[in-house]
Design a protein around this motif. Structure first.
Motif, PDB file in Angstrom:
ATOM      1  N   PRO A  80     -77.713  -8.355  55.787  1.00  0.00           N
ATOM      2  CA  PRO A  80     -77.791  -9.679  56.391  1.00  0.00           C
ATOM      3  C   PRO A  80     -77.859  -9.588  57.913  1.00  0.00           C
ATOM      4  O   PRO A  80     -76.887  -9.226  58.560  1.00  0.00           O
ATOM      5  CB  PRO A  80     -76.477 -10.339  55.942  1.00  0.00           C
ATOM      6  CG  PRO A  80     -75.525  -9.192  55.773  1.00  0.00           C
ATOM      7  CD  PRO A  80     -76.331  -7.964  55.461  1.00  0.00           C
ATOM      8  N   GLU A  85     -80.267 -12.349  65.819  1.00  0.00           N
ATOM      9  CA  GLU A  85     -79.036 -11.558  65.958  1.00  0.00           C
ATOM     10  C   GLU A  85     -79.364 -10.141  66.413  1.00  0.00           C
ATOM     11  O   GLU A  85     -78.656  -9.558  67.239  1.00  0.00           O
ATOM     12  CB  GLU A  85     -78.290 -11.507  64.614  1.00  0.00           C
ATOM     13  CG  GLU A  85     -77.547 -12.789  64.285  1.00  0.00           C
ATOM     14  CD  GLU A  85     -76.799 -12.705  62.947  1.00  0.00           C
ATOM     15  OE1 GLU A  85     -75.641 -13.122  62.896  1.00  0.00           O
ATOM     16  OE2 GLU A  85     -77.381 -12.228  61.961  1.00  0.00           O
TER      17      GLU A  85
ATOM     18  N   PHE B 215     -76.091 -15.767  52.007  1.00  0.00           N
ATOM     19  CA  PHE B 215     -76.366 -15.834  53.444  1.00  0.00           C
ATOM     20  C   PHE B 215     -77.216 -14.659  53.889  1.00  0.00           C
ATOM     21  O   PHE B 215     -77.103 -13.561  53.349  1.00  0.00           O
ATOM     22  CB  PHE B 215     -75.067 -15.882  54.243  1.00  0.00           C
ATOM     23  CG  PHE B 215     -74.418 -17.236  54.199  1.00  0.00           C
ATOM     24  CD1 PHE B 215     -74.702 -18.178  55.172  1.00  0.00           C
ATOM     25  CD2 PHE B 215     -73.564 -17.580  53.163  1.00  0.00           C
ATOM     26  CE1 PHE B 215     -74.136 -19.437  55.123  1.00  0.00           C
ATOM     27  CE2 PHE B 215     -72.991 -18.838  53.105  1.00  0.00           C
ATOM     28  CZ  PHE B 215     -73.277 -19.767  54.086  1.00  0.00           C
ATOM     29  N   ARG B 216     -78.077 -14.904  54.875  1.00  0.00           N
ATOM     30  CA  ARG B 216     -79.008 -13.878  55.319  1.00  0.00           C
ATOM     31  C   ARG B 216     -78.734 -13.421  56.758  1.00  0.00           C
ATOM     32  O   ARG B 216     -79.382 -12.513  57.242  1.00  0.00           O
ATOM     33  CB  ARG B 216     -80.454 -14.397  55.227  1.00  0.00           C
ATOM     34  CG  ARG B 216     -80.901 -14.675  53.809  1.00  0.00           C
ATOM     35  CD  ARG B 216     -81.268 -13.398  53.064  1.00  0.00           C
ATOM     36  NE  ARG B 216     -81.501 -13.656  51.655  1.00  0.00           N
ATOM     37  CZ  ARG B 216     -80.578 -13.471  50.706  1.00  0.00           C
ATOM     38  NH1 ARG B 216     -79.391 -13.016  51.013  1.00  0.00           N
ATOM     39  NH2 ARG B 216     -80.848 -13.719  49.449  1.00  0.00           N
ATOM     40  N   SER B 217     -77.802 -14.108  57.439  1.00  0.00           N
ATOM     41  CA  SER B 217     -77.475 -13.663  58.789  1.00  0.00           C
ATOM     42  C   SER B 217     -76.100 -13.014  58.776  1.00  0.00           C
ATOM     43  O   SER B 217     -75.281 -13.286  57.902  1.00  0.00           O
ATOM     44  CB  SER B 217     -77.464 -14.845  59.759  1.00  0.00           C
ATOM     45  OG  SER B 217     -76.336 -15.653  59.528  1.00  0.00           O
ATOM     46  N   PHE B 218     -75.865 -12.139  59.734  1.00  0.00           N
ATOM     47  CA  PHE B 218     -74.597 -11.417  59.789  1.00  0.00           C
ATOM     48  C   PHE B 218     -73.445 -12.384  60.034  1.00  0.00           C
ATOM     49  O   PHE B 218     -72.391 -12.277  59.424  1.00  0.00           O
ATOM     50  CB  PHE B 218     -74.664 -10.367  60.898  1.00  0.00           C
ATOM     51  CG  PHE B 218     -73.532  -9.379  60.871  1.00  0.00           C
ATOM     52  CD1 PHE B 218     -73.515  -8.356  59.935  1.00  0.00           C
ATOM     53  CD2 PHE B 218     -72.501  -9.460  61.787  1.00  0.00           C
ATOM     54  CE1 PHE B 218     -72.476  -7.425  59.913  1.00  0.00           C
ATOM     55  CE2 PHE B 218     -71.456  -8.533  61.761  1.00  0.00           C
ATOM     56  CZ  PHE B 218     -71.454  -7.510  60.824  1.00  0.00           C
ATOM     57  N   ARG B 219     -73.674 -13.335  60.922  1.00  0.00           N
ATOM     58  CA  ARG B 219     -72.622 -14.296  61.229  1.00  0.00           C
ATOM     59  C   ARG B 219     -72.287 -15.149  60.007  1.00  0.00           C
ATOM     60  O   ARG B 219     -71.114 -15.382  59.703  1.00  0.00           O
ATOM     61  CB  ARG B 219     -73.032 -15.200  62.402  1.00  0.00           C
ATOM     62  CG  ARG B 219     -71.864 -16.015  62.912  1.00  0.00           C
ATOM     63  CD  ARG B 219     -72.194 -16.752  64.159  1.00  0.00           C
ATOM     64  NE  ARG B 219     -73.196 -17.776  63.923  1.00  0.00           N
ATOM     65  CZ  ARG B 219     -73.553 -18.683  64.826  1.00  0.00           C
ATOM     66  NH1 ARG B 219     -73.006 -18.655  66.025  1.00  0.00           N
ATOM     67  NH2 ARG B 219     -74.458 -19.579  64.551  1.00  0.00           N
TER      68      ARG B 219
END
Lengths: 228, 269
Positions: A80, A85, B215-219
């Motif tokens: 992810p 980011e 979820f696909r984002s680190f956050r």
């Protein structure tokens, strides 16, 4: 002088690169060429301090940061991380959070590389060309002075390859960014580079492309490349 | 609802609730980085070493945390070295350490008192295990984990995503990796009392995997993992009390349920 590499030797079990000496000046576009297994990637890693030198020194001008673009990054398909980011992770700061200006800088670089529209996309969902642009943007966030790339077009289709090379040339010309790049593509290197560094464990040639064409080593290598 | 609240009039429940609410999100936060860097086995290994250490503490009649914390922290550094060394077959080496630690624990326990309910508590957790001093320590250590995670969030992302790049930009990857291992050791020792040493590693691994389904984002993954871990703990604790089920196991099953649910949601997208 931005970077100076003096008599650099790196060995694993056997000698990987030996006695390499060259310098990079501000605004240079240096392509490192050579056969497979000639030590190109080893040289890059040693310059970046990722591999220990057995002998010799690498000196970078005080205060110069390096932006590194690795060869195709192997990231698992479900890692992810959004494009934005990753680009932002190039900004190195001691503070725990990014300032508004730093976030805008990352956004600006993404716009420049035409990846602003995919900033919320997952890295693993990007095309090869997009992924490399994201990594290039991350490197530019780290440094607009000096980019080091390890064959950034591996696995890209011809159009994406041309686009990425053109983008690098543009950054080099417009921002005065020094570029040091490993390349398998000798023809493109001749076209892009201000200097060619040909290694085969040790330095075979270092100088301008026009002189490289005439040199014995250049003749041999480019002649061989035609049969690829 | 009055029923739900009355549960917490017992002081042992209050202690378990407080410690769990702190430890569950911490375990999830650390888990995101451990899972993504393929270090999840370390969490498993550490919990088994924790079992051995707690058995030792029990036999010696010493305070559980004073004995187990240093041992598990040392083991964390050892396991990290083992898993970085590919020539030694990191996974196999960790399995050896795990099994040996359990064997040592079982032998120590049988020599001192014989197999008893104590060993059952060590393996599968006990809601009654938390003492007043455990709670105090848990509060401080959980605060430390949270603080480190917030302060070094960007660096943790950087080394998790691309270690080479982080190193070229001057991030001390080794130091941060050791810091994460240290915090993982602490979290495991704290959580082990409630969850049991056989089940605590699920608290580290499940939330990260669950969050990665949607979820696909680190956050996004980080925040959701912490949240789902907290919710799973609360739901599990309540169900275990309400239906007289073992607490640790119930919490794991709630985690499993959320994982399956999120897998379905993620698949449909």
């Amino acid at each position: 002088m931005l970077l100076s590499c003096n008599n650099l030797t790196v060995s694993y079990d056997t000698v990987a690169i030996q006695d390499i000496t060259f310098t990079a000046e501000k605004g240079d576009f240096i392509c490192i060429v050579g056969e497979n297994g000639s030590g190109k990637t080893t040289l890059i890693k040693a310059l970046l301090g990722l591999l220990p030198a057995k002998n010799g020194t690498v000196t970078v001008k005080d205060g110069t940061k390096i932006g590194y673009v690795p060869q195709k990054l192997s990231v698992s398909h479900d890692f992810p991380a959004s494009a934005e980011e990753i680009v932002r992770s190039g900004i190195i700061t001691k503070r725990p959070f990014l300032s508004k200006a730093e976030k805008e800088k990352a956004r600006h670089i993404m716009t420049l590389l035409e990846i602003d529209s995919i900033r919320r996309k997952s890295f693993s969902a990007l095309s090869g060309g997009q992924a490399q642009r994201v990594l290039l943007a991350r490197a530019l966030c780290a440094s607009e002075e000096f980019l080091v790339l390890d064959e950034p077009v591996t696995g890209l289709d011809p159009k994406a390859t041309r686009d990425l090379y053109a983008l690098l040339k543009k950054i080099n010309k417009e921002k005065g960014t020094t570029v040091l790049m490993v390349s398998h593509d000798i023809r493109t290197s001749m076209h892009l580079a201000t200097k060619i560094l040909h290694i085969d464990k040790s330095v075979q040639f270092f100088g301008e492309p026009e002189h490289y064409i005439c040199s014995e080593c250049g003749q041999r290598f480019m002649g061989g490349a035609k049969h690829d | 609802m009055t029923d739900f609240l009355s549960v917490f009039s017992y002081s042992f429940m209050q202690r378990a609730l407080l410690v769990g609410m702190l430890v569950a999100p911490c375990a999830a936060l650390l888990g995101v980085s451990l899972v993504l860097r393929r270090y999840a086995m370390i969490g498993d290994g550490l919990s088994h070493v924790g079992f051995g250490a707690l058995s030792l503490a029990l036999a010696l009649g010493a305070a559980p945390l004073t004995v187990s914390l240093p041992i598990v922290i040392l083991a964390a550094f050892l396991l990290l070295r083992l898993s970085e060394n590919s020539k030694l077959c990191g996974d196999s080496a960790i399995a050896l350490v795990s099994a040996s630690a359990i064997a040592i624990g079982v032998v120590i326990t049988s020599l001192s008192k014989g197999m008893s309910t104590d060993i059952n508590d060590l393996m599968f957790g006990s809601i009654l295990a938390m003492t007043e001093s455990d709670v105090t320590l848990s509060v401080f250590l959980s605060a430390a984990v949270l603080l480190v995670f917030i302060l070094f969030y960007r660096k943790i992302f950087s080394i998790t995503f691309d270690e080479s790049f982080a190193r070229t930009e001057g991030v001390h990857v080794k130091t941060y990796t050791m810091l994460l291992a240290l915090l993982t050791a602490v979290t495991i020792v704290l959580g082990m009392r409630i969850m049991g040493s056989m089940l605590i590693s699920s608290l580290i691994i499940f939330p990260a995997l669950t969050a990665m389904r949607i979820f696909r984002s680190f956050r996004g993954v980080t925040l959701f993992a912490a949240l789902i871990s907290l919710i799973s703990f609360l739901v599990g604790l309540f169900l275990s009390f309400e239906f007289s089920l073992p607490t640790g196991a119930t919490i794991v099953l709630v985690n499993l349920a959320f994982f399956l649910l999120c897998s379905i949601i993620g698949h449909k997208r």
